[in-house]
Design a protein around this motif. Structure first.
Motif, short mmCIF file in Angstrom:
data_model
loop_
_atom_site.label_atom_id
_atom_site.label_comp_id
_atom_site.label_asym_id
_atom_site.label_seq_id
_atom_site.Cartn_x
_atom_site.Cartn_y
_atom_site.Cartn_z
N ARG A 155 0.88 -0.94 -0.30
CA ARG A 155 -0.33 0.03 -0.38
C ARG A 155 0.72 1.08 -0.20
O ARG A 155 2.34 1.00 1.04
CB ARG A 155 -0.91 0.73 1.17
N THR A 156 0.69 2.17 -0.69
CA THR A 156 1.10 3.73 -1.02
C THR A 156 0.11 4.40 -0.96
O THR A 156 -0.30 5.04 -1.55
CB THR A 156 2.37 3.47 -1.95
N SER A 157 0.87 5.65 -0.26
CA SER A 157 0.23 6.91 0.13
C SER A 157 1.29 8.26 0.12
O SER A 157 2.57 7.88 0.42
CB SER A 157 -0.77 7.62 1.50
N GLN A 158 0.96 9.83 -0.28
CA GLN A 158 1.95 10.82 -0.25
C GLN A 158 0.70 11.82 -0.15
O GLN A 158 -0.18 11.50 -0.28
CB GLN A 158 2.72 10.66 -2.05
N GLY A 159 2.05 12.67 0.36
CA GLY A 159 1.27 13.91 0.22
C GLY A 159 2.28 15.24 0.47
O GLY A 159 3.46 15.02 0.85
N VAL A 160 1.89 16.14 1.13
CA VAL A 160 2.52 17.22 1.38
C VAL A 160 2.36 18.02 3.25
O VAL A 160 1.91 17.17 3.52
CB VAL A 160 2.44 18.72 0.42
N CYS A 161 3.48 18.16 3.45
CA CYS A 161 3.05 18.47 5.02
C CYS A 161 4.30 20.40 5.27
O CYS A 161 5.58 20.89 3.68
CB CYS A 161 4.21 17.31 5.47
N GLY A 162 4.57 19.96 6.11
CA GLY A 162 5.30 21.66 6.66
C GLY A 162 5.70 21.78 8.02
O GLY A 162 5.66 20.47 8.40
N SER A 163 6.86 23.17 8.09
CA SER A 163 7.09 22.47 9.21
C SER A 163 6.45 22.36 10.66
O SER A 163 5.63 23.40 11.07
CB SER A 163 8.26 23.88 9.05
N GLY A 164 6.76 21.87 11.25
CA GLY A 164 5.90 21.50 12.76
C GLY A 164 4.76 20.78 12.85
O GLY A 164 4.09 20.54 13.27
N ASP A 165 4.32 19.57 11.23
CA ASP A 165 3.95 19.23 11.53
C ASP A 165 4.03 17.49 12.12
O ASP A 165 5.48 17.39 12.17
CB ASP A 165 3.44 18.78 9.46
N SER A 166 3.14 16.23 12.22
CA SER A 166 3.82 15.42 13.35
C SER A 166 3.08 14.15 12.40
O SER A 166 2.31 14.32 11.67
CB SER A 166 3.00 15.69 14.79
N PHE A 167 3.63 13.20 12.61
CA PHE A 167 3.36 11.83 11.64
C PHE A 167 3.51 11.20 12.58
O PHE A 167 4.40 11.13 14.12
CB PHE A 167 4.20 11.77 10.48
N PHE A 168 2.49 9.90 12.91
CA PHE A 168 2.74 8.89 13.72
C PHE A 168 2.60 7.52 12.78
O PHE A 168 1.40 7.61 12.01
CB PHE A 168 1.50 8.63 14.96
N LEU A 169 3.60 6.50 13.49
CA LEU A 169 3.74 5.42 12.30
C LEU A 169 3.61 3.83 13.34
O LEU A 169 3.83 4.53 14.52
CB LEU A 169 4.76 5.59 11.68
N PHE A 170 2.40 3.10 13.29
CA PHE A 170 2.19 2.38 14.72
C PHE A 170 1.59 1.16 13.53
O PHE A 170 1.44 0.80 12.72
CB PHE A 170 0.79 3.25 15.27
#
Length: 226
Positions: A155-170
């Motif tokens: 499965r794949t996905s992508q997008g845009v982000c900016g300074s201060g954004d957070s991601f959670f991988l679990f």
């Protein structure tokens, strides 16, 4: 980038079958969940995360494929097939696997199995609540990397982000609970947890039967200015 993990039995951390690895300089994080009942799931998950993190490729799908080749090579070289009774099928080693990467402006995610990702904007709003949308998908999403086959579905996905954004991988031990608790307050809480707070949170959710009895691993990624 930071990984927080708690074994199914907190008193036996060495039994944790999850594995995570991060390279903040390259903006890459990897997470894996060894499949219970397979051969040496903890070691196989660790082998996969290490190989994936070291992979130098142009796409995350290539990284997963390259990691499989590296892992199987090391696995067969250092761990000969175990002896089993005559007539008993030899099980494979199996693990789910996910890889995340960012260049501070864009992000990419690829996964085999039920590894999941969430994205929280710097203003606290939720940009992507979950790459898997329900508890039921955790039981139906196919695929695991094994030491016998490369036929797993990616499965794949992508997008845009900016300074201060957070991601959670679990992994799924936490993911099945999170798909039903994706409010901004909960995700903001995850941004601030240290190891002690994470353990207290997981213990509390398990006691309330809201969190499945499984290893629970979270990789927390904050995007910094390029």
């Amino acid at each position: 980038m930071e990984a927080l993990t708690l074994a199914r039995d907190p008193d036996e951390p060495d039994a944790n079958q999850d594995s995570a690895a991060c390279d903040a300089d390259r903006g890459v994080a990897v997470i894996a969940d060894g499949v219970g009942g397979s051969l040496a799931p903890r070691d196989w998950a660790a082998e996969l995360t290490g190989a994936t993190l070291e992979a130098v490729v142009t796409s995350l799908e290539d990284a997963l494929a390259d990691a499989w080749v590296r892992s199987v090579s090391e696995w067969t070289r250092h761990r000969p097939p175990p002896k089993v009774p005559l007539g008993v099928d030899l099980k494979a080693s199996a693990s789910t696997l996910g890889i995340f990467a960012t260049d501070a402006h864009h992000w990419w995610f690829a996964a085999v199995g039920d590894v999941n990702l969430m994205h929280l904007r710097s203003d606290g709003s939720v940009a992507m609540r979950s790459s898997l949308q329900s508890r039921g998908q955790y039981d139906s999403v196919p695929g695991a990397f094994t030491d016998r086959s490369t036929s797993a579905e990616v499965r794949t996905s992508q997008g845009v982000c900016g300074s201060g954004d957070s991601f959670f991988l679990f992994t799924d031990g936490l993911g099945q609970w999170l798909v039903e608790h994706t409010d901004e307050a909960t995700l903001d809480r995850f941004c601030r947890m240290d190891e002690a707070a994470y353990r207290a949170f997981v213990d509390s959710c398990r006691a309330d039967h809201g969190l499945m009895s499984d290893d629970a691993t979270l990789v927390r990624i904050q995007v910094l200015s390029a």
